[in-house]
Design a protein around this motif. Sequence first.
Motif, short mmCIF file in Angstrom:
data_model
loop_
_atom_site.label_atom_id
_atom_site.label_comp_id
_atom_site.label_asym_id
_atom_site.label_seq_id
_atom_site.Cartn_x
_atom_site.Cartn_y
_atom_site.Cartn_z
N SER A 127 0.83 -1.20 0.00
CA SER A 127 0.00 0.00 0.00
C SER A 127 0.87 1.26 0.00
O SER A 127 0.63 2.20 -0.77
CB SER A 127 -0.92 -0.01 1.22
OG SER A 127 -1.70 1.16 1.25
N HIS A 129 3.91 1.55 -1.06
CA HIS A 129 4.57 1.62 -2.37
C HIS A 129 3.61 2.15 -3.44
O HIS A 129 3.97 3.01 -4.25
CB HIS A 129 5.10 0.23 -2.75
CG HIS A 129 5.93 0.23 -3.99
ND1 HIS A 129 7.21 0.71 -4.03
CD2 HIS A 129 5.65 -0.22 -5.24
CE1 HIS A 129 7.69 0.58 -5.24
NE2 HIS A 129 6.76 0.01 -6.00
N TYR A 130 2.37 1.66 -3.41
CA TYR A 130 1.36 2.11 -4.36
C TYR A 130 1.14 3.62 -4.26
O TYR A 130 1.19 4.35 -5.25
CB TYR A 130 0.05 1.37 -4.12
CG TYR A 130 -1.12 1.91 -4.92
CD1 TYR A 130 -1.30 1.55 -6.26
CD2 TYR A 130 -2.04 2.78 -4.34
CE1 TYR A 130 -2.35 2.05 -7.00
CE2 TYR A 130 -3.10 3.30 -5.06
CZ TYR A 130 -3.25 2.93 -6.40
OH TYR A 130 -4.30 3.42 -7.12
N TRP A 131 0.89 4.09 -3.02
CA TRP A 131 0.61 5.52 -2.83
C TRP A 131 1.84 6.37 -3.10
O TRP A 131 1.74 7.49 -3.63
CB TRP A 131 0.06 5.76 -1.44
CG TRP A 131 -1.34 5.24 -1.33
CD1 TRP A 131 -1.77 4.13 -0.66
CD2 TRP A 131 -2.51 5.78 -1.98
NE1 TRP A 131 -3.11 3.93 -0.85
CE2 TRP A 131 -3.60 4.94 -1.64
CE3 TRP A 131 -2.73 6.88 -2.80
CZ2 TRP A 131 -4.88 5.18 -2.11
CZ3 TRP A 131 -4.02 7.12 -3.25
CH2 TRP A 131 -5.07 6.28 -2.91
N ARG A 132 3.01 5.87 -2.80
CA ARG A 132 4.25 6.61 -3.10
C ARG A 132 4.42 6.78 -4.60
O ARG A 132 4.81 7.83 -5.09
CB ARG A 132 5.44 5.88 -2.49
CG ARG A 132 6.75 6.60 -2.73
CD ARG A 132 7.88 5.88 -2.07
NE ARG A 132 8.62 6.85 -1.29
CZ ARG A 132 9.51 6.56 -0.41
NH1 ARG A 132 9.78 5.30 -0.12
NH2 ARG A 132 10.15 7.50 0.23
N ASN A 133 4.10 5.72 -5.36
CA ASN A 133 4.21 5.79 -6.81
C ASN A 133 3.21 6.77 -7.40
O ASN A 133 3.46 7.35 -8.47
CB ASN A 133 4.02 4.42 -7.45
CG ASN A 133 5.25 3.54 -7.29
OD1 ASN A 133 6.33 4.03 -6.98
ND2 ASN A 133 5.07 2.26 -7.49
N LEU A 134 2.07 6.97 -6.74
CA LEU A 134 1.09 7.95 -7.22
C LEU A 134 1.47 9.38 -6.87
O LEU A 134 0.86 10.32 -7.37
CB LEU A 134 -0.30 7.64 -6.65
CG LEU A 134 -1.03 6.45 -7.23
CD1 LEU A 134 -2.40 6.30 -6.56
CD2 LEU A 134 -1.21 6.60 -8.74
N GLY A 135 2.45 9.52 -6.02
CA GLY A 135 2.90 10.86 -5.63
C GLY A 135 2.21 11.35 -4.40
O GLY A 135 2.15 12.51 -4.10
#
Length: 135
Positions: A127, A129-135
Motif C-alpha cells: 500500500s 509503495h502504491y501511494w508513493r508511486n502515485l505521488g
Amino acid sequence: MSKNNDMAQRDLKHVWHPCTQMQDHESIPIVPIQRGEGAWLFDFEGNKYLDAISSWWVNIFGHANPEINAAIKQQLDTLEHVILAGFTHEAIIELSERLVALAPPGLTRCFYADNGSSCTEIALKMSLHYWRNLG
C-alpha cells in the motif's frame, strides 16, 4: 504411569503453550493427543474428544482428511518447497490462475506470505509503495 500421564509430564517439563496460563496446568491436566480423525481427537488411552474449534480454526475439513492427505502426499512426492524468489512451479501457477479468476477485475497477480503477521506487513508495504508511486 499411564501413557497420557507420561506425555503430560514430559510436555510440562519442556513446552510453553501459547495463549495458556501455564500455572493452570497445576490443577487442570493437559490433554495429550495421539491422533485425529475427522472432527475427533484421540488420546493415548483411546479417549475421544470433539475438536470443536478445529485446532484453532486451521483444520476445518477434519483431521486425517483422506482427500487432503492424498493431495499433500502427491505434492511432497513431486516438490515439497521451492523459494518463489526467482523460481516458480506448476502448483503455484495453477493456484494463482484459479485465484485471479475468482478475484474482482483488475486484480491480476497473487502475492504469498506464510503467516498472518507477514501478510499484514506485506500488505502495508504494498500500500505504501502504491501511494508513493502515485505521488
